[in-house]
Write an enzyme that holds these catalytic residues in place. Structure first.
Site, PDB file in Angstrom:
ATOM      1  N   CYS A  54     104.661   2.831  74.055  1.00 46.51           N
ATOM      2  CA  CYS A  54     105.390   4.293  74.976  1.00 46.51           C
ATOM      3  C   CYS A  54     105.762   4.640  76.218  1.00 46.51           C
ATOM      4  CB  CYS A  54     104.071   4.790  74.635  1.00 46.51           C
ATOM      5  SG  CYS A  54     102.431   5.002  75.015  1.00 46.51           S
ATOM      6  N   GLU A  56     114.537   6.939  69.959  1.00 43.01           N
ATOM      7  CA  GLU A  56     113.333   5.831  70.681  1.00 43.01           C
ATOM      8  C   GLU A  56     113.882   5.132  69.436  1.00 43.01           C
ATOM      9  OE1 GLU A  56     108.847   7.268  69.094  1.00 43.01           O
ATOM     10  OE2 GLU A  56     108.409   5.688  71.189  1.00 43.01           O
ATOM     11  N   LYS A 113      90.351   6.177  62.447  1.00 47.83           N
ATOM     12  CA  LYS A 113      91.925   5.516  61.065  1.00 47.83           C
ATOM     13  C   LYS A 113      92.748   4.171  62.204  1.00 47.83           C
ATOM     14  CE  LYS A 113      95.251   5.352  59.888  1.00 47.83           C
ATOM     15  NZ  LYS A 113      96.150   5.290  59.657  1.00 47.83           N
ATOM     16  N   GLU A 158      97.495   0.827  59.835  1.00 52.02           N
ATOM     17  CA  GLU A 158      97.712  -0.138  58.915  1.00 52.02           C
ATOM     18  C   GLU A 158      98.027  -0.805  59.061  1.00 52.02           C
ATOM     19  OE1 GLU A 158      99.311   2.831  58.637  1.00 52.02           O
ATOM     20  OE2 GLU A 158     100.409   3.594  57.810  1.00 52.02           O
ATOM     21  N   ARG A 159      99.101  -1.680  60.039  1.00 53.33           N
ATOM     22  CA  ARG A 159      99.648  -3.039  60.800  1.00 53.33           C
ATOM     23  C   ARG A 159      99.121  -4.018  61.050  1.00 53.33           C
ATOM     24  NH1 ARG A 159     105.128   0.659  62.385  1.00 53.33           N
ATOM     25  NH2 ARG A 159     104.299   1.774  61.483  1.00 53.33           N
ATOM     26  N   PHE A 195     100.595   1.383  65.640  1.00 52.40           N
ATOM     27  CA  PHE A 195     100.239  -0.051  65.845  1.00 52.40           C
ATOM     28  C   PHE A 195     100.296  -0.656  67.469  1.00 52.40           C
ATOM     29  CE2 PHE A 195     104.819   0.243  66.061  1.00 52.40           C
ATOM     30  CZ  PHE A 195     104.650  -0.781  66.702  1.00 52.40           C
TER      31      PHE A 195
HETATM   32  P1  NAD Z   1     103.484   6.218  63.350  1.00 55.43           P
HETATM   33  O1  NAD Z   1     103.472   7.873  64.009  1.00 55.43           O
HETATM   34  O2  NAD Z   1     103.733   5.818  62.455  1.00 55.43           O
HETATM   35  O3  NAD Z   1     101.974   6.173  63.000  1.00 55.43           O
HETATM   36  C1  NAD Z   1     101.190   6.566  63.998  1.00 55.43           C
HETATM   37  C2  NAD Z   1      99.089   6.602  63.193  1.00 55.43           C
HETATM   38  O4  NAD Z   1      99.765   7.189  62.260  1.00 55.43           O
HETATM   39  C3  NAD Z   1      99.132   5.703  62.018  1.00 55.43           C
HETATM   40  O5  NAD Z   1      97.252   5.553  62.213  1.00 55.43           O
HETATM   41  C4  NAD Z   1      99.498   5.910  60.856  1.00 55.43           C
HETATM   42  O6  NAD Z   1      98.808   5.298  59.711  1.00 55.43           O
HETATM   43  C5  NAD Z   1      99.774   7.471  61.061  1.00 55.43           C
HETATM   44  N1  NAD Z   1     100.619   8.017  60.248  1.00 55.43           N
HETATM   45  C6  NAD Z   1     102.261   7.728  60.011  1.00 55.43           C
HETATM   46  N2  NAD Z   1     102.503   8.377  58.778  1.00 55.43           N
HETATM   47  C7  NAD Z   1     101.847   9.568  58.852  1.00 55.43           C
HETATM   48  C8  NAD Z   1     102.150  10.786  58.301  1.00 55.43           C
HETATM   49  N3  NAD Z   1     102.967  11.250  57.650  1.00 55.43           N
HETATM   50  N4  NAD Z   1     101.029  11.348  57.939  1.00 55.43           N
HETATM   51  C9  NAD Z   1      99.970  11.361  58.942  1.00 55.43           C
HETATM   52  N5  NAD Z   1     100.293  10.205  59.430  1.00 55.43           N
HETATM   53  C10 NAD Z   1     100.708   9.317  59.287  1.00 55.43           C
HETATM   54  O7  NAD Z   1     102.927   4.822  65.117  1.00 55.43           O
HETATM   55  P2  NAD Z   1     103.525   3.579  65.043  1.00 55.43           P
HETATM   56  O8  NAD Z   1     104.776   3.262  64.622  1.00 55.43           O
HETATM   57  O9  NAD Z   1     102.456   3.378  65.095  1.00 55.43           O
HETATM   58  O10 NAD Z   1     103.655   3.436  66.334  1.00 55.43           O
HETATM   59  C11 NAD Z   1     104.709   4.201  66.956  1.00 55.43           C
HETATM   60  C12 NAD Z   1     104.825   5.284  67.957  1.00 55.43           C
HETATM   61  O11 NAD Z   1     103.822   5.500  68.123  1.00 55.43           O
HETATM   62  C13 NAD Z   1     105.972   5.385  69.339  1.00 55.43           C
HETATM   63  O12 NAD Z   1     106.525   5.889  68.477  1.00 55.43           O
HETATM   64  C14 NAD Z   1     105.021   5.168  70.134  1.00 55.43           C
HETATM   65  O13 NAD Z   1     105.945   5.715  70.691  1.00 55.43           O
HETATM   66  C15 NAD Z   1     104.019   6.098  70.222  1.00 55.43           C
HETATM   67  N6  NAD Z   1     102.751   5.829  71.030  1.00 55.43           N
HETATM   68  C16 NAD Z   1     102.993   7.047  72.039  1.00 55.43           C
HETATM   69  C17 NAD Z   1     101.877   6.808  72.912  1.00 55.43           C
HETATM   70  C18 NAD Z   1     101.627   7.388  73.852  1.00 55.43           C
HETATM   71  O14 NAD Z   1     100.948   7.013  74.400  1.00 55.43           O
HETATM   72  N7  NAD Z   1     102.296   8.747  73.742  1.00 55.43           N
HETATM   73  C19 NAD Z   1     101.077   5.220  73.210  1.00 55.43           C
HETATM   74  C20 NAD Z   1     101.626   4.225  72.217  1.00 55.43           C
HETATM   75  C21 NAD Z   1     102.002   4.730  71.440  1.00 55.43           C
END
Ligand code: NAD
Length: 485
Positions: free
Chosen positions: A281, A380, A173, A176-177, A149
């Site tokens: 991140c 985190e 994909k 969803e937020r 998100f």
């Molecule tokens: P998230 O892991 O909750 O969701 C990421 C994606 O995965 C979304 O599209 C979501 O719909 C999907 N998803 C969520 N739960 C799932 C599951 N159980 N199985 C399969 N798919 C699933 O992350 P978020 O809250 O949207 O974003 C924040 C996180 O992303 C933080 O941990 C941040 O550090 C990380 N991030 C990392 C980087 C990087 O470059 N390393 C960059 C941006 C964000």
């Protein structure tokens, strides 16, 4: 309320599932849209559309592909403000930050415009008498991107410009937020002349992601999100035989040596910790103050935090917006309480921020005397909470950073060139800043962390992105070839 759709084969498509999510405006707490959650059958239709488009697109000449990329670049530029406003409405970050996000995404599109140059192979004449050898890079087929998100425009743009320019078709994909920007992007691709089916969007949750991870016609998956999901994506996708790059969570440290310019360090720490309400991140969440640096640094940081104006990101003169959802606000607030209970000193308490209405606001928080066993240090938090850990020596600081399971970004503030050189060699983190708090690589370098911040061996964009989305082939050509007239 606005009802969003998937984008499959160049048209809006509501899908077959009756599951849906609610999108909120985090600054007001009001529901703004309903987003459909794809069933496996909806993902199958998107993948089929992408596969159908792949053959024609992969054979499209490089110049023609580059022309469409240039047209897309121009359209994103023209619509940058609309994209930025959609980001603010669904994510909550301030408008200037959202504009910066679009700009950083655009830089990857510009990198991908050079695809004829980027895909050039090698040629060796006469490797044996009358035989020449040369290498090619070819697209994989249908590739998928699953994104978080916190950067609803930039992170997808780390992926699809290079994937599409390389001749693949793409299924996105998004989170969803904040799903709306991806639909505007799909429309802009169509206006730019991209054939229908080359770029598709399916919304949803784990059901959609798991179908992409196991679908036999998906060749590769790029993922960015939290570590737990990144690990699941990597393990499931690779078990199904796919190429996977999965970027995970982060806990970024900024080490400040006593010889650093502390005014610069304080400015940098405040910007890097509280920009986008800490939902980056590459946000700094731990300040490691070495020797007597802490006693001088903490008051400087505190003073700057007083000037942070928290509010609706659409308003002028606001520095920090809300958190993305009510659940996330509650989670971050729980961490603040845990820090207090564990004995850390809460120097600034953002829980008493002035709230207008039902927005998901938390003011900036600063903890001092944080110890590594506390949950506010280990986990985190992904919110506006900065922890100060005191270390006696440079070596103790490096040991602390290297012991963290996360290894996305790190910064060192110092005026000692020798310490800077030593640090960049010794530190076990993927992206390093010296007197730079957020060392995000430009589009022509590659972005990615180490350890639990990245599963797989390919970082995103830059040449690693081009390699991830293509397969290498080497051909040898002998004598006696009959060439067509
Ligand atoms: P998230 O892991 O909750 O969701 C990421 C994606 O995965 C979304 O599209 C979501 O719909 C999907 N998803 C969520 N739960 C799932 C599951 N159980 N199985 C399969 N798919 C699933 O992350 P978020 O809250 O949207 O974003 C924040 C996180 O992303 C933080 O941990 C941040 O550090 C990380 N991030 C990392 C980087 C990087 O470059 N390393 C960059 C941006 C964000």
């Amino acid at each position: 309320m606005l009802c969003l759709d998937h984008w499959i084969a160049g048209v809006r498509d509501h899908g077959s599932s009756d599951r849906a999510g609610t999108v909120y405006n985090p600054a007001t707490g009001e529901a703004s849209a309903e987003v459909p959650f794809a069933a496996a059958a909806d993902v199958d239709r998107a993948v089929a559309a992408a596969l159908n488009a792949f053959e024609g697109w992969s054979r499209t000449g490089l110049n023609k592909r580059a022309t469409i990329l240039f047209a897309f670049r121009e359209l994103v530029r023209q619509n940058a403000d609309d994209l930025a406003r959609l980001i603010v409405r669904e994510h909550g970050k301030v408008l200037a930050d959202a504009r910066g996000e679009v700009q950083r995404g655009l830089e990857v599109v510009e990198f991908a415009c050079g695809i004829p140059q980027l895909l050039k192979g090698e040629f060796s004449e006469n490797v044996s008498t009358g035989v020449d050898s040369y290498s090619l890079r070819q697209p994989l087929g249908v590739v998928a991107g699953v994104t978080p998100f916190n950067f609803p425009v930039m992170v997808p743009m780390w992926m699809f410009p290079i994937a599409v320019a390389s001749g693949n078709s793409f299924v996105l994909k998004p989170s969803e937020r904040d799903p709306s920007p991806s639909l505007l992007i799909a429309e802009l691709w169509q206006k730019a002349g991209l054939p229908n089916g080359v770029f598709n969007v399916v919304h949803g949750d784990r059901v959609a992601v798991d179908r992409l991870l196991t679908h036999p016609d998906v060749a590769a998956v790029s993922f960015v999100g939290s570590t737990a999901v990144a690990r699941h994506v990597y393990e499931t996708g690779t078990r199904a035989g796919k190429r996977v790059q999965a970027l995970g969570g982060a806990k970024n440290h900024m080490v400040v040596l006593p010889d650093a310019d502390l005014e610069l360090a304080a400015d940098s720490a405040v910007n890097a910790a509280f920009g986008s309400a800490g939902q980056r991140c590459m946000a700094i969440s731990v300040l490691v103050a070495v020797g007597d640096a802490a006693d001088r640094l903490v008051p400087l940081v505190r003073e700057r935090m007083r000037a942070i104006h928290v509010g609706d990101g659409m308003r002028p003169n606001v520095d920090m917006g809300p958190l993305v959802t009510k659940q996330h606000l509650e989670r971050v607030t729980r961490y603040v309480a845990e820090g207090v209970d564990a004995g850390a000193t809460l120097v600034a308490d953002g829980r008493d921020v002035e709230r207008n209405g039902d927005g998901f606001f938390l003011g900036p928080c600063l903890f001092d005397h944080v110890r590594p066993e506390m949950s506010i240090y280990r986990d985190e938090i992904f919110g506006p909470v900065l922890s100060v850990v005191r270390a006696s020596t440079y070596d103790e600081a490096v040991e602390l950073v290297n012991a963290s399971p996360y290894a996305n970004g790190v910064a060192l503030f110092t005026s000692d060139g020798g310490a800077a050189r030593r640090f960049q060699t010794e530190i076990q983190v993927g992206m390093v800043g010296i007197n730079v708090p957020i060392p995000v690589p430009m589009a022509y370098y590659s972005f990615g962390g180490w350890k639990d911040s990245l599963f797989g061996d390919a970082h995103v964009h830059g040449m690693e992105g081009v390699k991830f989305y293509t397969r290498a082939k080497v051909a040898s050509r002998g004598k006696n070839l009959g060439f067509p007239a």
